[in-house]
Design an enzyme around this catalytic site. Structure first.
Site, short mmCIF file in Angstrom:
data_model
loop_
_atom_site.label_atom_id
_atom_site.label_comp_id
_atom_site.label_asym_id
_atom_site.label_seq_id
_atom_site.Cartn_x
_atom_site.Cartn_y
_atom_site.Cartn_z
N SER A 144 -1.85 9.08 -4.85
CA SER A 144 -0.73 9.94 -5.27
C SER A 144 -1.26 10.88 -6.36
CB SER A 144 0.39 9.08 -5.85
OG SER A 144 1.32 9.86 -6.56
N TYR A 157 3.48 1.98 -11.30
CA TYR A 157 3.18 2.69 -10.04
C TYR A 157 1.97 3.61 -10.23
CZ TYR A 157 3.52 5.77 -6.03
OH TYR A 157 3.23 6.49 -4.90
N1 LIG Z 1 7.00 9.80 -0.84
C1 LIG Z 1 6.38 10.20 -1.93
O1 LIG Z 1 6.91 10.99 -2.73
C2 LIG Z 1 4.95 9.77 -2.19
C3 LIG Z 1 4.17 10.56 -3.07
C4 LIG Z 1 2.85 10.17 -3.31
C5 LIG Z 1 2.32 9.05 -2.70
N2 LIG Z 1 3.11 8.29 -1.85
C6 LIG Z 1 2.51 7.10 -1.24
O2 LIG Z 1 2.44 7.31 0.16
C7 LIG Z 1 2.52 6.05 0.85
C8 LIG Z 1 3.58 6.16 1.93
O3 LIG Z 1 4.83 6.35 1.31
P1 LIG Z 1 6.06 7.00 2.09
O4 LIG Z 1 6.45 8.21 1.34
O5 LIG Z 1 5.76 7.07 3.53
O6 LIG Z 1 7.15 5.86 1.76
P2 LIG Z 1 8.17 5.08 2.72
O7 LIG Z 1 8.82 6.03 3.66
O8 LIG Z 1 9.01 4.27 1.79
O9 LIG Z 1 7.19 4.11 3.55
C9 LIG Z 1 6.61 2.96 2.97
C10 LIG Z 1 6.05 2.07 4.06
O10 LIG Z 1 5.51 0.89 3.47
C11 LIG Z 1 5.96 -0.24 4.20
N3 LIG Z 1 6.04 -1.42 3.33
C12 LIG Z 1 6.75 -1.53 2.18
N4 LIG Z 1 6.63 -2.78 1.70
C13 LIG Z 1 5.83 -3.47 2.58
C14 LIG Z 1 5.36 -4.81 2.64
N5 LIG Z 1 5.66 -5.72 1.69
N6 LIG Z 1 4.58 -5.18 3.69
C15 LIG Z 1 4.28 -4.28 4.66
N7 LIG Z 1 4.69 -3.00 4.66
C16 LIG Z 1 5.46 -2.60 3.63
C17 LIG Z 1 7.36 0.18 4.69
O11 LIG Z 1 7.72 -0.57 5.85
P3 LIG Z 1 8.77 -1.79 5.91
O12 LIG Z 1 9.83 -1.52 4.89
O13 LIG Z 1 9.25 -1.75 7.33
O14 LIG Z 1 7.92 -2.99 5.61
C18 LIG Z 1 7.12 1.64 5.06
O15 LIG Z 1 6.60 1.71 6.38
C19 LIG Z 1 2.81 5.01 -0.24
O16 LIG Z 1 1.61 4.34 -0.55
C20 LIG Z 1 3.30 5.82 -1.42
O17 LIG Z 1 3.02 5.19 -2.63
C21 LIG Z 1 4.40 8.64 -1.58
#
Ligand SMILES: NC(=O)c1ccc[n+]([C@@H]2O[C@H](COP(=O)([O-])OP(=O)(O)OC[C@H]3O[C@@H](n4cnc5c(N)ncnc54)[C@H](OP(=O)(O)O)[C@@H]3O)[C@@H](O)[C@H]2O)c1
Length: 266
Positions: A144, A157
């Site tokens: 991130s 985080y």
């Molecule tokens: N969105 C943002 O603003 C942002 C910015 C920078 C970086 N990121 C990073 O990008 C990555 C993807 O985030 P996103 O935006 O796609 O978020 P998201 O839509 O909330 O997706 C998160 C994913 O992680 C899975 N997950 C959560 N807890 C889990 C567990 N205990 N075991 C297995 N799977 C789990 C969820 O699936 P289930 O709930 O079905 O398990 C979901 O598929 C993350 O690492 C996040 O930190 C996000």
């Protein structure tokens, strides 16, 4: 008889939402992978992505309903990999979560949960997949822009993402000889389920989002391009580039003071 070519396989964590789903779609559409191992906790989401990918031409989709913070679920991933010995072309570690709030207010369990998923699970999955990644394959780790600077109000985080960045860069160096690329992806805020789970209503959320919202498809397209070019870091926005530059040239204590005056972390 001609030998059947082994499928180009991508293992994706966090494949039930957001960035993980987009990686699956783009890796298939771009001819980078035609078989998928999809991992998350919500089976119905994984089923529907698998159906979509197969309709679009994927040769196979394995669904693994796993909570990656549980040792027994990591063991079952290990068993499955040992049993099937896939040739992985892509590993995408997208599973991750953040909780907005001061460390003391969140409490020990919520702080530790972020470390278990963003750090421990990512390291465990990477380690389990390494024997199955061959020359020319790619590891993509979701970090991130929060990785570049300490972030009051999102401290744990941001620290987990700083770990992901540091770990991935060192791993990239270690795997150079094996011709496996490792890319830490550093997006700014995106409209996925992430902020809903992080505590959407807080003032900190508004300030983070004021940095500008990135489009998930652009973040993923940039990341795939940079991974294929063997780059260690993928930043897809000017704000991200600026924050990285600031983190390199200004003392972090000074930047934290400015952030405090601007109300970041209240
Ligand atoms: N969105 C943002 O603003 C942002 C910015 C920078 C970086 N990121 C990073 O990008 C990555 C993807 O985030 P996103 O935006 O796609 O978020 P998201 O839509 O909330 O997706 C998160 C994913 O992680 C899975 N997950 C959560 N807890 C889990 C567990 N205990 N075991 C297995 N799977 C789990 C969820 O699936 P289930 O709930 O079905 O398990 C979901 O598929 C993350 O690492 C996040 O930190 C996000």
């Amino acid at each position: 008889m001609q030998k059947k070519a082994s499928p180009r396989t991508a293992l994706i964590t966090g494949a039930s939402s957001g960035v993980g789903v987009e990686f699956a779609r783009q890796l298939l559409a771009g001819g980078q992978a035609d078989a998928f191992w999809l991992i998350a906790r919500r089976r119905e989401r994984l089923d529907s992505l698998a159906a979509e990918l197969e309709a679009a031409g994927a040769s196979s989709c394995r669904i693994l309903v796993l909570d990656l913070t549980r040792d027994e679920d990591l063991q079952s991933l290990s068993d499955r990999l040992a049993e099937e010995r896939p040739n992985l072309n892509w590993l995408v570690n997208s599973a991750g979560a953040g909780r907005i709030g001061h460390v003391a207010a969140l409490g020990p369990a919520a702080n530790r949960a972020q470390c278990r998923l963003n750090v421990e699970a990512l390291v465990a999955v990477t380690g389990l997949c390494l024997p199955h990644l061959g020359p020319g394959s790619h590891i993509v780790q979701l970090a991130s822009i929060a990785a570049f600077l300490p972030q009051p109000g999102f401290a744990t985080y941001a620290a987990t993402k700083a770990f992901v960045l540091s770990y991935s860069r060192a791993l990239a160096s270690e795997l150079r000889e094996r011709r496996i690329s490792v890319t830490a992806v550093c997006p700014g805020p995106m409209e996925t389920e992430f902020f809903r789970n992080a505590g959407e209503s807080s003032k900190t959320t508004g300030r983070i989002k004021s940095l500008g919202i990135e489009k998930v498809d652009h973040v993923v397209r940039t990341a795939i391009r940079r991974a294929r070019a063997g780059r260690q870091v993928s930043i897809s926005s000017l704000v991200g580039q600026a924050i990285r530059l600031i983190s390199r040239v200004l003392p972090h204590g000074f930047v934290l003071g400015v952030m405090r005056r601007l109300g970041f972390g209240d």
